[in-house]
Design a protein around this motif. Structure first.
Motif, short mmCIF file in Angstrom:
data_model
loop_
_atom_site.label_atom_id
_atom_site.label_comp_id
_atom_site.label_asym_id
_atom_site.label_seq_id
_atom_site.Cartn_x
_atom_site.Cartn_y
_atom_site.Cartn_z
N VAL A 209 -33.00 50.52 -1.70
CA VAL A 209 -32.74 51.87 -1.67
C VAL A 209 -30.78 51.89 -1.35
CG1 VAL A 209 -34.44 53.00 -0.88
CG2 VAL A 209 -33.01 52.05 0.65
N ASP A 210 -30.38 52.79 -1.88
CA ASP A 210 -28.68 52.83 -1.55
C ASP A 210 -28.67 53.12 -0.22
OD1 ASP A 210 -28.05 52.00 -4.57
OD2 ASP A 210 -28.27 54.23 -5.09
N ASP A 211 -29.20 53.99 0.46
CA ASP A 211 -28.89 54.28 1.82
C ASP A 211 -29.96 54.33 2.66
OD1 ASP A 211 -28.33 55.89 4.10
OD2 ASP A 211 -27.26 57.36 2.99
N LEU A 212 -29.70 53.67 3.65
CA LEU A 212 -30.94 53.14 4.64
C LEU A 212 -31.63 54.47 5.29
CD1 LEU A 212 -32.29 51.02 6.79
CD2 LEU A 212 -30.24 51.65 8.09
N ALA A 213 -31.17 55.52 5.20
CA ALA A 213 -31.59 56.89 5.58
C ALA A 213 -32.87 57.20 4.70
CB ALA A 213 -30.73 58.01 5.68
N ASP A 214 -32.80 56.49 3.54
CA ASP A 214 -33.89 56.83 2.43
C ASP A 214 -35.10 55.82 2.83
OD1 ASP A 214 -32.37 58.52 1.13
OD2 ASP A 214 -31.50 56.91 -0.24
N LEU A 215 -35.03 54.91 3.67
CA LEU A 215 -36.03 53.91 3.82
C LEU A 215 -37.26 54.56 4.79
CD1 LEU A 215 -37.36 51.13 3.64
CD2 LEU A 215 -35.79 50.32 5.56
N PRO A 216 -37.16 55.05 5.73
CA PRO A 216 -38.25 55.79 6.45
C PRO A 216 -38.98 56.64 5.71
CG PRO A 216 -36.23 55.91 8.05
CD PRO A 216 -35.88 55.50 6.67
N PRO A 217 -38.69 57.48 4.83
CA PRO A 217 -39.62 58.24 4.12
C PRO A 217 -40.53 57.45 3.02
CG PRO A 217 -37.38 59.45 3.93
CD PRO A 217 -37.31 57.97 4.50
N ILE A 218 -39.91 56.40 2.64
CA ILE A 218 -40.38 55.32 1.71
C ILE A 218 -41.62 54.87 2.40
CG2 ILE A 218 -40.29 53.29 0.47
CD1 ILE A 218 -37.65 54.08 -0.60
N VAL A 219 -41.41 54.21 3.55
CA VAL A 219 -42.35 53.64 4.55
C VAL A 219 -43.42 54.54 4.57
CG1 VAL A 219 -42.82 52.53 6.71
CG2 VAL A 219 -40.63 52.22 5.78
N GLU A 220 -43.19 55.74 5.08
CA GLU A 220 -44.23 56.68 5.03
C GLU A 220 -44.91 56.84 3.79
OE1 GLU A 220 -45.42 58.16 7.75
OE2 GLU A 220 -43.74 57.22 8.68
N LYS A 221 -44.51 56.97 2.82
CA LYS A 221 -45.24 57.25 1.36
C LYS A 221 -46.07 55.94 1.09
CE LYS A 221 -41.91 60.36 -0.74
NZ LYS A 221 -40.93 60.42 -1.98
N VAL A 222 -45.60 54.72 1.38
CA VAL A 222 -46.25 53.49 1.15
C VAL A 222 -47.26 53.47 1.88
CG1 VAL A 222 -46.30 50.95 1.43
CG2 VAL A 222 -44.20 52.00 0.28
N GLU A 223 -47.19 53.89 3.40
CA GLU A 223 -48.39 53.73 4.17
C GLU A 223 -49.45 54.59 3.87
OE1 GLU A 223 -47.77 51.02 5.40
OE2 GLU A 223 -47.18 50.68 7.18
N SER A 224 -49.08 55.70 3.31
CA SER A 224 -50.24 56.82 2.89
C SER A 224 -50.93 56.40 1.76
CB SER A 224 -49.61 58.32 3.03
OG SER A 224 -48.57 58.33 2.00
N THR A 225 -50.17 55.85 0.70
CA THR A 225 -50.64 55.62 -0.57
C THR A 225 -51.56 54.29 -0.59
OG1 THR A 225 -48.51 56.47 -1.44
CG2 THR A 225 -49.91 54.89 -2.88
N LEU A 226 -51.36 53.48 0.24
CA LEU A 226 -52.13 51.97 0.14
C LEU A 226 -53.47 52.42 0.89
CD1 LEU A 226 -49.46 49.23 0.48
CD2 LEU A 226 -50.95 49.76 -1.73
N ARG A 227 -54.40 51.99 0.37
CA ARG A 227 -55.76 52.13 1.26
C ARG A 227 -56.39 51.01 1.33
NH1 ARG A 227 -56.25 57.05 2.90
NH2 ARG A 227 -58.41 56.75 3.89
N TYR A 228 -57.10 50.49 2.52
CA TYR A 228 -57.60 49.13 2.40
C TYR A 228 -59.08 49.52 2.99
CZ TYR A 228 -53.15 47.60 2.73
OH TYR A 228 -51.55 47.56 2.27
N ARG A 229 -60.06 48.84 2.01
CA ARG A 229 -61.38 48.95 2.38
C ARG A 229 -61.81 47.27 2.92
NH1 ARG A 229 -63.87 48.77 -1.93
NH2 ARG A 229 -62.03 48.81 -3.59
N PHE A 230 -62.55 47.37 4.07
CA PHE A 230 -63.10 46.40 4.85
C PHE A 230 -64.39 46.48 5.34
CE2 PHE A 230 -58.73 46.93 6.41
CZ PHE A 230 -58.10 45.60 5.82
N ALA A 231 -65.31 45.22 5.17
CA ALA A 231 -66.54 45.13 5.69
C ALA A 231 -66.55 44.29 6.96
CB ALA A 231 -67.45 44.31 4.76
N PHE A 232 -66.85 44.96 7.96
CA PHE A 232 -67.21 44.49 9.29
C PHE A 232 -68.64 44.39 9.81
CE2 PHE A 232 -63.05 46.71 9.58
CZ PHE A 232 -62.34 45.59 9.84
N SER A 233 -69.03 43.55 10.86
CA SER A 233 -70.31 43.73 11.29
C SER A 233 -71.00 45.10 11.65
CB SER A 233 -70.52 42.62 12.47
OG SER A 233 -69.65 43.06 13.61
#
Length: 425
Positions: free
Chosen positions: A387-411
């Protein structure tokens, strides 16, 4: 001009085989020197595509065979192999860290003792080789404190201790492991907890990436970090750091003094520094390339740090890159949970790629991968972008974290979480 032959003492670490090949194979003959562990034996077919592979079962036999290849230099990009690289370099009369220096670089207690003695940064620390050492260790460091393997990496088995008896039980469990850190039968250290200042939305620590040539320390960049997830697992990194120039200068000065005090005269260093209310404090100094740093350098500056480290090891001219203060380049990554299970899949990748600023999603494991649940930074994937501006990074992090979904199998059954929730598993 004759192509130089360089020994690459390889193991799981900061550089993958294909990345080493990109940095070296076009201009040097690579000889991969490996110990016969599970990771290296699995990677051997891939390594053979890029160069000769020599398996070290005995040092004397390996040295005899390597000497016949007439190597011009030796390098490693893995914490696990620093001592082996030093032993081989000594026998082959090649430039590298001395054995004494390697002990200071790979043993966290010895490193603290050296930095304390040089008055670079005095941090209370005590070795815990047996459970009988526990009371003395707590008396030395006070609580809260950090318990971790003396020889470790990737936040493996690193815990915050706030209660002496709970800490004693945790130390007993770690000491009972065959390999609490990188070495079988390795000891632990308990050290003073460095309480960070509020750096939100970023992490309360940074790292300094430096190139050391003939004893002169040249800083390449100060790396900003995203906040850790429990207990001390990393989640992301970015260039340049969010620090004001004055504080960044203090951080760089502290890192240079630490590198010099330890006696490092050649190679790349990765120095982690905590940002406390009282100023920067040393977490640790690593005498090798930091994880992910080559990707950042390539995208931010067009510089290959794997190549620079090898050229320095060979005694070839090295063009030192200017200290980085440009556009913000970032990595966001996600670690495996702290209990054993199986990755069933990752959803949202196609949507992720439409987020402005995101340039690449790279999975490191596939569906069906079984993880052991060890406490460490073991990456499932990585998201790269700019990104051009560091201030744009936190909103991107939030979007990435809410967009990716992980499925796991535990005992206990299957579970689905987003990127933010994954950090708590």
């Amino acid at each position: 001009m004759k192509r130089p032959t360089i020994l690459v003492v390889y193991d799981d670490g900061a550089a993958r085989p294909a990345d080493i090949a990109v940095g070296l194979a076009e201009w040097a003959n690579c000889v991969f020197v490996v110990e016969p562990n599970d990771h290296n034996l699995t990677m051997r077919p891939l390594l053979t595509q890029f160069g000769q592979v020599v398996v070290v079962d005995r040092i004397d036999r390996a040295v005899e065979g390597l000497r016949a290849l007439e190597p011009d230099g030796l390098v490693t990009y893995s914490e696990r192999t620093i001592v082996l690289a030093a032993r081989l370099a000594l026998e082959l009369d090649l430039p590298f860290h001395s054995l004494d220096l390697c002990e200071r670089l790979t043993d966290k207690w010895q490193q603290r003792a050296a930095l304390n003695a040089a008055n670079v940064d005095v941090v209370r620390c005590h070795r815990v080789g047996h459970l009988s050492d526990w009371d003395a260790a707590v008396a030395e460091t006070g609580l809260p404190a950090v318990l971790k393997p003396a020889q470790g990496g990737g936040s493996r088995n690193t815990f915050l201790i706030t209660d002496a008896e709970e800490g004693r039980r945790g130390a007993a469990e770690l000491l009972a492991l065959e390999r609490p850190g990188l070495l079988a039968g390795g000891t632990l250290v308990l050290e003073e907890y460095l309480r960070g200042r509020d750096c939100g939305p970023f992490g309360d620590y940074v790292s300094v990436e430096s190139l050391v040539l003939d004893g002169h320390v040249h800083d390449v960049a100060v790396t900003g970090k995203l906040p850790m997830v429990p207990p001390f697992r990393e989640t992301g990194r970015f260039w340049p750091s969010p620090l004001a120039e004055e504080e960044e200068d203090r951080v760089r000065d502290l890192a240079r003094r630490a590198v010099t005090a330890l006696g490092i005269t050649l190679g790349i260093t990765h120095t982690e520094i905590k940002l406390t209310p009282d100023g920067p404090r040393i977490i640790e100094v690593n005498g090798r390339l930091g994880g992910g740093m080559n990707y950042l350098a390539e995208r931010a500056m067009g510089v290959n740090l794997i190549e620079l480290a090898a050229r320095a090891a060979l005694g070839l001219p090295v063009q030192v890159p200017p200290f980085y203060r440009g556009r913000t380049h970032f990595h966001i990554f996600h670690s495996t949970p702290r209990r054993p299970g199986t990755l069933l899949g990752v959803d949202g990748v196609n949507v992720l790629k439409t987020i402005p600023g995101v340039t690449l999603y790279r999975p490191y494991v596939r569906a069906g991968y079984r993880f052991t649940g060890e406490v460490q930074t073991q990456e499932i994937d990585i998201v790269l972008g700019a990104v051009d501006d560091l201030a744009d990074l936190p909103p991107i992090v939030e979007k990435v974290e809410s967009t990716l979904r992980y499925r796991f199998a535990f005992s206990t059954g299957e579970i689905e979480v987003n990127g933010r929730e994954l950090g708590q598993l």
